[in-house]
Design a protein around this motif. Structure first.
Motif, PDB file in Angstrom:
ATOM      1  N   VAL A 273       0.753  -1.239  -0.024  1.00 24.89           N
ATOM      2  CA  VAL A 273       0.054   0.141  -0.014  1.00 24.89           C
ATOM      3  C   VAL A 273       0.942   1.108   0.020  1.00 24.89           C
ATOM      4  N   SER A 274       0.414   2.259  -0.837  1.00 26.06           N
ATOM      5  CA  SER A 274       1.252   3.311  -0.854  1.00 26.06           C
ATOM      6  C   SER A 274       0.612   4.521  -1.174  1.00 26.06           C
ATOM      7  N   SER A 275       1.232   5.627  -0.635  1.00 27.21           N
ATOM      8  CA  SER A 275       0.249   7.129  -0.901  1.00 27.21           C
ATOM      9  C   SER A 275       1.281   8.021  -1.280  1.00 27.21           C
ATOM     10  N   PRO A 276       1.254   8.460  -2.582  1.00 24.66           N
ATOM     11  CA  PRO A 276       2.209   9.555  -3.126  1.00 24.66           C
ATOM     12  C   PRO A 276       2.015  10.818  -2.450  1.00 24.66           C
ATOM     13  N   ALA A 277       0.786  10.989  -2.057  1.00 30.35           N
ATOM     14  CA  ALA A 277       0.446  12.513  -1.234  1.00 30.35           C
ATOM     15  C   ALA A 277       1.229  12.444  -0.006  1.00 30.35           C
TER      16      ALA A 277
END
Length: 414
Positions: A273-277
């Motif tokens: 799971v990744s969140s660029p923001a």
């Protein structure tokens, strides 16, 4: 006594194998057909494919430390192909395919785990970008979909859908996302290469590159001088330094990249799971630890120290994604070195010096390219022709303004 214990006591290979995976250290020969600088994943993969598929075995892999002890040992072992450009998607998709068959090819378990990768979109602009990436991936054979919040909840029930007051509006679900054991990949390639006659020389640092009339003729090491027919440079994190030894100025700036891991807990998170923001990604290993990664440090530096500032900011964002993790204990924090190009794509192929081949500029995406990089670089060395797959990554693209812009395709934007 249980039979499972007795069989080890009667086994000649226990506790030490009669035939070691790697040969004992040996003296350097005065000449090699190919010298590969760097004994990480890319270096030994290139040696492996040269030996197995092209019959070139008079090869020396020179590593200043130990096998796979540089960035190969310091990455977070993510494998994926959901990039922005057609050139990037085609390249990394081939690498994913090779990864899927490596354990069988090596007869050596690399602990490949196909788990999928979920990248979160918090804005309408991010959704538009994800929609474009989805179509590019599908067009070139990748398995990527744009999914809605309900589907995200079903994939990751423990995810906070409103981290840092930034609601999750959609997700880029990359079905091909996976992990593998990075040291197993390096050892598998090294074992296969050395069994076919390639020499791996650890604790052998290259201190200079000999160039005569625009052509490489050999390298200087802390163990003496070696002549050679060609050189492959595969030194992630130190590409500019080694390239300068051959008189090559590389379009690279080097930054530290940090990661950390928690105590092990029961499995609850299968996808990556990744969140660029939030500049953060989270994955759970097969042993139960949670691995956190983020963006590169904001300043150039040749140092793999860890910092409290990064630890605080990265963990704060990870806890926003999974609030219950606030009660977990951190076990380790470490860093690697990332060679960043201006377009976030690698530098592969020919160099201004004849017979000096470049495998550089791998930023945060080097491990996932290990198999295809080794295969294509071996083809280049064996045939003298640049494979079509890596032509877009030539260093000459910076002179002709034909960059392959992958900015924003990282799991945690830099």
């Amino acid at each position: 006594m249980p039979f499972s214990l007795l069989k080890y006591g009667l086994n000649k290979d226990y506790p030490f194998e009669q035939n070691a995976d790697l040969p004992s250290p040996s003296a350097l020969k005065p000449h090699y057909d190919v010298v590969i600088i760097g004994g990480g994943g890319h270096g030994v993969a290139t040696a492996y494919y040269l030996a197995k598929y092209h019959g070139i075995t008079n090869v020396a892999v020179l590593e200043k430390g130990y096998l796979g002890g540089g960035n190969t040992a310091r990455n977070t072992a993510v494998i994926r192909s959901n990039y922005l450009t057609s050139e990037g998607v085609k390249f990394y998709s081939e690498s994913v395919k090779l990864f899927q068959g490596l354990s069988n090819e090596f007869d050596f378990n690399i602990m490949y785990s196909s788990r999928g990768q979920l990248t979160l979109a918090h804005t309408d602009a991010a959704i538009r970008g994800f929609r474009q990436r989805t179509e590019v991936n599908k067009h070139f054979g990748g398995k990527t979909e744009l999914i809605d919040p309900q589907q995200i909840r079903e994939l990751v029930p423990s995810l906070n859908m409103n981290p840092a007051d930034q609601p999750v509006l959609a997700g880029l679900w990359h079905i091909d996302g996976a992990t593998a054991r990075h040291d197993a990949v390096a050892w598998g390639y090294a074992k296969g290469a050395t069994q076919r006659g390639v020499e791996l020389h650890q604790l052998t640092e290259v201190t200079g590159v000999d160039v005569d009339k625009g052509k490489v003729t050999g390298v200087q090491t802390n163990r003496g001088k070696v002549s050679c027919g060609c050189v492959v440079q595969a030194v992630a994190g130190h590409s500019s330094i080694v390239g300068a030894m051959a008189g090559i100025r590389m379009p690279i700036t080097t930054y530290p990249l940090q990661a950390m891991v928690t105590q092990p807990v029961k499995p609850f998170l299968n996808p990556l799971v990744s969140s660029p923001a939030l500049h953060c990604y989270v994955q759970q290993t097969g042993r139960g630890e949670l691995v956190f990664g983020g963006g590169s440090d904001p300043y150039p530096l040749y140092n793999t120290r860890s910092t409290m500032e990064l630890k605080e900011s990265l963990l704060a964002h990870a806890v926003e994604l999974f609030p219950f993790m606030a009660n977990m204990r951190l076990m380790r924090q470490w860093a690697g070195l990332t060679d960043m190009t201006t377009d976030y794509s690698p530098v592969m192929g020919l160099s201004p010096v004849e017979n000096y081949y470049l495998d550089a500029g791998w930023g945060t995406w080097g491990f996932k390219a290990t198999p295809i990089c080794g295969k294509t670089m071996a083809e280049l060395v064996a045939t003298g022709k640049v494979p079509e797959l890596i032509k877009p990554f030539s260093m000459a693209r910076f002179d002709t303004f034909r960059q392959v812009n992958e900015m924003g395709a990282t799991a945690a934007s830099h």
